[in-house]
Design an enzyme around this catalytic site. Structure first.
Site, PDB file in Angstrom:
ATOM      1  N   HIS A 174      -2.914  27.453 -54.198  1.00 45.77           N
ATOM      2  CA  HIS A 174      -2.243  27.709 -55.471  1.00 45.77           C
ATOM      3  C   HIS A 174      -3.217  27.565 -56.630  1.00 45.77           C
ATOM      4  CE1 HIS A 174       1.614  26.257 -53.343  1.00 45.77           C
ATOM      5  NE2 HIS A 174       1.795  27.548 -53.598  1.00 45.77           N
ATOM      6  N   CYS A 262       2.301  18.952 -56.555  1.00 37.14           N
ATOM      7  CA  CYS A 262       3.198  19.600 -55.591  1.00 37.14           C
ATOM      8  C   CYS A 262       4.454  18.786 -55.304  1.00 37.14           C
ATOM      9  CB  CYS A 262       2.487  19.822 -54.254  1.00 37.14           C
ATOM     10  SG  CYS A 262       0.919  20.669 -54.348  1.00 37.14           S
TER      11      CYS A 262
END
Length: 273
Positions: A174, A262
């Site tokens: 990401h 996250c």
């Protein structure tokens, strides 16, 4: 009104069922996993977050990574659309468990929208690819998030005065694996994983060369920076630049390709004024 952090208790399946893209599989210790998640929740709560804990999702090993569900702004929530088949169903479960609480977190704010928006196929978006810095939203174009989703996000946020900037990501899961904001004008970056030319206008701080995953840091609501214990040199570099890093061990989650951001979906407080 306090900021809200949505977290989910780790599923036992994370020890053997996490979806890995760039990391080599390694044994996960369930007991350490639970203790590290408890420490993470305490860090958020101690900094001023109202931490909302959700039950585990046994059928979704990656469900602990709640950030990927979407992205929250002071005015609204934009729910993502995962590209990963094994993660489909996490969003519906979350809205069943916590939809009312998230609505309450936005209630009463000027211009706040109820219900949120959803990214629609063929657009795909993980929240870990969205980094908000003031009124600018950097969206990583990665294996999980595509340009079609970036276009949808642009249309959704334009009425609120946000500018959306696509940033190609290579070699990392990401955008936030490779780039996070440490202040309103400074980004911590792994230059090998993100197109740094897209970050003009910001002070770009590089992670230590020996700590490629060190760029994923989490600014806390009390002004401190939560930094992974696996990146001590990067923490020292941040401290030397005047920041206030606090290290936290999340080694078991890192084995599952997770990072500090996250593990929570954070709803910011209303903007003052």
């Amino acid at each position: 009104m306090k900021p809200v952090a949505l977290v989910r208790e780790p599923s036992p399946g994370l020890a053997g069922g996490a979806t890995l893209t760039f990391r080599t599989p390694a044994p996960v210790n369930p007991r350490r996993l639970a203790l590290q998640h408890a420490d993470y929740r305490l860090s958020l709560a101690g900094s001023g977050y109202d931490v909302l804990e959700l039950p585990p999702l046994p059928l979704h090993p990656d469900g602990v990574f709640t950030e990927d569900l979407g992205v929250a702004f002071p005015e609204l929530v934009v729910w993502g659309r995962t590209e990963t088949e094994s993660r489909r169903g996490e969003l519906d479960a979350t809205l069943r468990n916590a939809g009312d609480v998230l609505e309450e977190a936005l209630a009463g704010r000027a211009g706040a929208e109820r219900g949120g928006h959803r990214i629609r196929l063929p657009g795909t978006l993980d929240g870990g690819d969205v980094l908000t810095v003031g009124r600018t939203v950097l969206i990583g174009l990665s294996g999980r998030t595509n340009q079609l989703a970036a276009d949808q996000l642009t249309r959704i946020l334009e009425p609120y005065g946000y500018r959306v900037l696509p940033v190609p990501v290579h070699g990392a899961l990401h955008l936030k694996t490779a780039c996070t904001a440490v202040s309103s004008d400074s980004l911590l970056v792994n230059p090998g994983w993100v197109a740094s030319e897209c970050l003009s206008g910001y002070r770009v701080l590089a992670v230590d060369d020996t700590e490629p995953f060190g760029a994923n840091v989490l600014p806390l609501s009390d002004g401190k920076l939560l930094v992974s214990a696996s990146a001590p040199r990067t923490a020292e570099r941040l401290s030397s630049l005047g920041f206030d890093p606090v290290t936290l061990d999340i080694s078991e989650f890192e084995k599952a390709e997770g990072g500090l951001t996250c593990l929570s979906l954070r709803v910011p407080p209303p903007e003052s004024g």
